[in-house]
Design an enzyme around this catalytic site. Structure first.
Site, mmCIF file in Angstrom:
data_model
loop_
_atom_site.group_PDB
_atom_site.id
_atom_site.type_symbol
_atom_site.label_atom_id
_atom_site.label_comp_id
_atom_site.label_asym_id
_atom_site.label_seq_id
_atom_site.Cartn_x
_atom_site.Cartn_y
_atom_site.Cartn_z
ATOM 1 N N GLU A 1 7.425 -0.505 10.484
ATOM 2 C CA GLU A 1 6.027 -0.890 10.335
ATOM 3 C C GLU A 1 5.840 -1.335 8.894
ATOM 4 O OE1 GLU A 1 7.123 2.064 9.685
ATOM 5 O OE2 GLU A 1 6.104 2.523 7.789
ATOM 6 N N LYS B 1 10.424 1.254 -2.480
ATOM 7 C CA LYS B 1 10.662 1.313 -1.033
ATOM 8 C C LYS B 1 12.139 1.138 -0.648
ATOM 9 C CE LYS B 1 6.305 1.426 0.750
ATOM 10 N NZ LYS B 1 5.397 0.833 -0.197
ATOM 11 N N SER C 1 5.613 2.396 -9.528
ATOM 12 C CA SER C 1 6.302 2.351 -8.231
ATOM 13 C C SER C 1 6.714 0.941 -7.822
ATOM 14 C CB SER C 1 5.425 2.978 -7.144
ATOM 15 O OG SER C 1 4.141 2.386 -7.143
HETATM 16 C C1 PLP Z 1 4.060 1.224 -0.439
HETATM 17 C C2 PLP Z 1 3.803 1.399 -1.876
HETATM 18 C C3 PLP Z 1 3.144 2.543 -2.389
HETATM 19 C C4 PLP Z 1 2.565 3.610 -1.531
HETATM 20 O O1 PLP Z 1 3.476 4.318 -0.764
HETATM 21 P P1 PLP Z 1 3.961 5.791 -1.097
HETATM 22 O O2 PLP Z 1 4.727 6.171 0.094
HETATM 23 O O3 PLP Z 1 2.742 6.638 -1.320
HETATM 24 O O4 PLP Z 1 4.783 5.703 -2.324
HETATM 25 C C5 PLP Z 1 3.014 2.678 -3.757
HETATM 26 N N1 PLP Z 1 3.467 1.717 -4.598
HETATM 27 C C6 PLP Z 1 4.075 0.600 -4.148
HETATM 28 C C7 PLP Z 1 4.534 -0.416 -5.125
HETATM 29 C C8 PLP Z 1 4.259 0.404 -2.782
HETATM 30 O O5 PLP Z 1 4.865 -0.717 -2.346
#
Ligand code: PLP
Length: 402
Positions: A119, A97, A386
């Site tokens: 948000e 993020k 992610s």
């Molecule tokens: C917010 C989040 C997501 C989902 O958001 P995308 O916009 O689909 O990437 C995925 N993994 C993590 C660790 C997140 O914090």
């Protein structure tokens, strides 16, 4: 036309349409702020000074580049494709993020804004935004559903420690959708000095294309790294899909490479029955929600359906418009992992590799468990991790006894 022909990378059109998806479906009062943002963003994107500044903070503050890690034990355990993990979990604040938050805060400063709002669902985007606001000394207000505030009390406290004001939203279901509506209301009222840092590749134009471009660094790095390590492109990319920002960030720089297949993994929740999952490509239909046109989970009267996932970050009724388009083009395949498969993958990755993934990312890992064993030993898979799972430990502890 072949689905991998060149035009794939030139979308969206000037109005932000990805084929029939995307666009700008907002009240008149938001048109001007969005046009101003669009103009500033595309000017910044062409400005080498802006890119230099962005690169600097990505490297020095966020911790880029992130490693592309060869998961040896996981590879051996599954007995098929060689598996690499893109380690976005190692970034500052623990998830991808921050790539987008840092990009947008630099843009806000360039526009002379002194206040940023956002948000947040699980709180990861709120924390990333509060972090970059603190770093630049900007005022920061985060909108969060009252239910999410309770579920993610630790992240609420983190945001407050960073100096942000956290507003609990009590409307409707008191979750992410209502938080987005409140943030939009704030933006309309305070647009002269406020920038709205939207947290995923969703919403009215230019957000989906802008957020994608701030995250494409994931795929640009991964491409360079795999060519260095393996001297060739990967066969399969896997990423989880909430709004779709980490997935499109990884996929985008590979879209023109016909040999590279891509798999987006949505939240299958308790299985594909209405209101028990958040897999928009399993039963979703064309609709408009919060500024854009995409696949949406809605009932026959167009009412937005309830969604469920063990992972708050994937728990949203709509998916980013570029994914809708890539789905229809059959360029990217979309599947889902259930809560149970995800929890299993969460624990297995921790024990095989010493990496505790976010529950969101564990959806991608679960899909890898299924696909990699069916692939030949000389094939290559990249899984996007992610984010890290620290935020999810207590929730997992409540579900699994070790
Ligand atoms: C917010 C989040 C997501 C989902 O958001 P995308 O916009 O689909 O990437 C995925 N993994 C993590 C660790 C997140 O914090």
């Amino acid at each position: 036309m072949s689905p991998t022909a060149a035009p794939l990378t030139s979308v969206p059109d000037a109005q932000g349409h990805f084929g029939p998806y995307g666009g700008r479906y907002v009240p008149e009062t938001l048109m001007h702020p969005l046009q101003e943002l669009e103009g500033e963003y595309f000017r910044a994107q062409q400005d080498p000074e802006f890119q230099k500044e962005l690169d600097y903070y990505l490297r020095e503050f966020c911790g880029r580049p992130t490693p592309l890690y060869h998961a040896e034990r996981l590879t051996r355990e599954l007995g098929g494709a060689r598996i690499y993990l893109k380690r976005e979990d190692l970034l500052h604040t623990g998830a991808h993020k921050i790539n987008n938050a840092i990009g947008q805060v630099l843009l806000a400063r360039r526009m002379g804004k002194t206040r940023v709002i956002a948000e947040t669902g699980a709180g990861q985007h709120g924390v990333a935004t509060a972090t970059v606001a603190a770093m630049f000394g900007l005022k920061c207000v985060i909108y969060m559903g009252a239910v999410d505030c309770e579920r993610q009390a630790l992240n609420v406290y983190r945001m407050k420690m960073l100096g942000a004001e956290v507003v609990a939203v009590h409307a409707g279901q008191k979750t992410l959708k209502e938080a987005v509506s409140e943030a939009m209301r704030d933006w309309v009222t305070n647009v002269r000095h406020t920038h709205y840092i939207l947290g995923t590749a969703y919403g009215a134009h230019p957000y989906p294309v802008m957020v994608r471009n701030f995250h494409r660094v994931i795929g640009d790095e991964a491409r360079r790294q795999i060519l260095e390590k393996e001297k060739r492109l990967p066969d399969l990319l896997i990423a989880c899909v909430g709004g779709g920002s980490n997935a499109i960030g990884l996929f985008y720089p590979f879209l023109k490479d016909e040999s590279v297949r891509m798999l987006g993994v949505e939240a299958g929740g308790e299985g594909i029955t209405p209101e028990r999952h958040a897999a928009r490509f399993q039963g979703g239909s064309l609709g408009v929600l919060q500024g854009t046109r995409s696949y949406i989970l809605q009932d026959e009267w167009g009412q937005i359906q309830l969604t469920h996932s063990v992972s708050a970050g994937l728990d949203y009724a709509a998916v980013g418009p570029e994914h809708a388009w890539l789905h229809d083009q059959k360029r990217v395949e979309y599947t889902y992992a259930t809560d149970a498969q995800t929890l299993d993958a969460f624990i297995r990755l921790a024990r095989l590799e010493g990496i505790i993934p976010a529950l969101e990312s564990a959806h991608a890992v679960a899909a890898c468990f299924e696909r990699a064993p069916k692939m030949s030993k000389d094939s290559i898979v990249i899984v996007n991790i992610s984010g890290r799972g620290d935020k999810d430990v207590s929730q997992v502890a409540a579900k699994i006894t070790l």
